[in-house]
Enzyme design. Structure first.
Site, PDB file in Angstrom:
ATOM      1  N   ARG A 144       0.876  -1.358   0.113  1.00  5.69           N
ATOM      2  CA  ARG A 144      -0.001   0.126  -0.008  1.00  5.69           C
ATOM      3  C   ARG A 144       1.012   1.339   0.098  1.00  5.69           C
ATOM      4  O   ARG A 144       1.938   1.311   0.659  1.00  5.69           O
ATOM      5  CB  ARG A 144      -0.791  -0.114   1.185  1.00  5.69           C
ATOM      6  CG  ARG A 144      -1.973  -0.971   1.122  1.00  5.69           C
ATOM      7  CD  ARG A 144      -2.923  -1.177  -0.037  1.00  5.69           C
ATOM      8  NE  ARG A 144      -3.908  -2.018   0.224  1.00  5.69           N
ATOM      9  CZ  ARG A 144      -4.996  -2.152  -0.670  1.00  5.69           C
ATOM     10  NH1 ARG A 144      -5.177  -1.203  -1.700  1.00  5.69           N
ATOM     11  NH2 ARG A 144      -5.820  -2.967  -0.706  1.00  5.69           N
ATOM     12  N   GLU A 173      -2.792   9.069  -5.445  1.00  2.63           N
ATOM     13  CA  GLU A 173      -3.160   8.682  -6.751  1.00  2.63           C
ATOM     14  C   GLU A 173      -4.448   9.128  -7.401  1.00  2.63           C
ATOM     15  O   GLU A 173      -5.583   9.531  -6.605  1.00  2.63           O
ATOM     16  CB  GLU A 173      -3.534   7.075  -6.549  1.00  2.63           C
ATOM     17  CG  GLU A 173      -2.311   6.210  -5.993  1.00  2.63           C
ATOM     18  CD  GLU A 173      -2.647   4.773  -5.850  1.00  2.63           C
ATOM     19  OE1 GLU A 173      -3.810   4.228  -6.456  1.00  2.63           O
ATOM     20  OE2 GLU A 173      -1.561   4.060  -5.465  1.00  2.63           O
ATOM     21  N   HIS A 192      -0.834   1.820 -10.061  1.00  2.00           N
ATOM     22  CA  HIS A 192      -1.694   0.921  -9.416  1.00  2.00           C
ATOM     23  C   HIS A 192      -2.565   0.064 -10.401  1.00  2.00           C
ATOM     24  O   HIS A 192      -3.681  -0.319 -10.088  1.00  2.00           O
ATOM     25  CB  HIS A 192      -2.710   1.589  -8.608  1.00  2.00           C
ATOM     26  CG  HIS A 192      -3.126   1.020  -7.152  1.00  2.00           C
ATOM     27  ND1 HIS A 192      -3.499   1.518  -6.033  1.00  2.00           N
ATOM     28  CD2 HIS A 192      -3.369  -0.419  -7.108  1.00  2.00           C
ATOM     29  CE1 HIS A 192      -3.802   0.629  -5.295  1.00  2.00           C
ATOM     30  NE2 HIS A 192      -3.687  -0.395  -5.758  1.00  2.00           N
TER      31      HIS A 192
END
Length: 231
Positions: A144, A173, A192
């Site tokens: 993460r 993000e 991601h």
């Protein structure tokens, strides 16, 4: 929680980053663009030391691939090292607790973070930890984005405290355009998307329908999240 579908593609991404770094893929592409025929040495992966911090399903899958496929030495770091299955033990040469992390980092050639989001993992990776690694080491984050202090990582990469990094996740993000991380030529980034494999949508739908079936039949849900642990 559909994590069981993510473990393999995320581990494959980690493995690809190791191979790309060791075999100088970015340098080869640079030379090809310049039409230059230059023979340069690369690094052998077999026998090098991979340290996985966070030995859950992703870490275990990566350990299996790295040990069985690339013949790397694997050390896994886990908050509760005693709580590991026999199968998971088979894919690590050593499983240690967080109290041995610093000594383990100093011997690592590749460090992979597969930590979850908890209050304990916020800014877990700081310059202090990067400074304990080898100057040639590769840092990978498959866990993460909250776990990495990005300013510390930037400074560690920019000043060559560590050799390179590969990130699939970030604190914010999309990664802001003003982030200095974009400037680094020794940072490989993925937006991601390492778990967005072909067939991803169908597998997620399957996970939902399986759990819906369990719910409608009054049975326990599959792959439940532990709300106390946070993952």
């Amino acid at each position: 929680n559909a994590g069981r579908y993510f473990t393999e593609p995320l581990a494959e991404f980690g493995l690809s980053c190791i191979l790309s770094y060791y075999k100088n893929h970015s340098r080869l592409m640079e030379l090809k663009a310049k039409r230059q025929w230059v023979k340069e040495t690369n690094r052998k992966v077999a026998g090098d030391h991979l340290v996985i911090v966070g030995y859950g399903s992703i870490g275990q899958k990566l350990a299996k691939m790295a040990k069985c496929g690339l013949r790397m030495k694997v050390t896994s770091v886990k908050k509760s090292p005693q709580n590991v299955t026999a199968e998971a033990k088979a894919y690590s040469d050593n499983i240690v607790g967080l109290d041995q992390l610093d000594d383990t980092l100093s011997d690592a050639d590749v460090v992979c973070s597969a930590l979850p989001v908890t209050s304990e993992t916020d800014d877990f990776w700081t310059k202090e930890k990067f400074q304990k690694m080898k100057g040639s080491s590769l840092f990978i984050n498959l866990g993460r984005g909250n776990c990495v202090n990005e300013q510390d990582l930037y400074e560690s990469l920019n000043t060559k405290i560590i050799g390179a990094a590969a990130l699939d996740v970030f604190k914010t993000e999309p990664l802001p355009k003003e982030s200095p991380l974009w400037e680094l030529d020794n940072l490989f980034y993925s937006p991601h998307s390492a778990n967005f494999y072909n067939g991803f949508g169908a597998d997620i739908l399957l996970a939902f329908t399986e759990n819906l079936t369990e719910f409608l039949n009054g049975r326990p849900l599959l792959t439940k999240v532990n709300k106390v642990k946070g993952y």
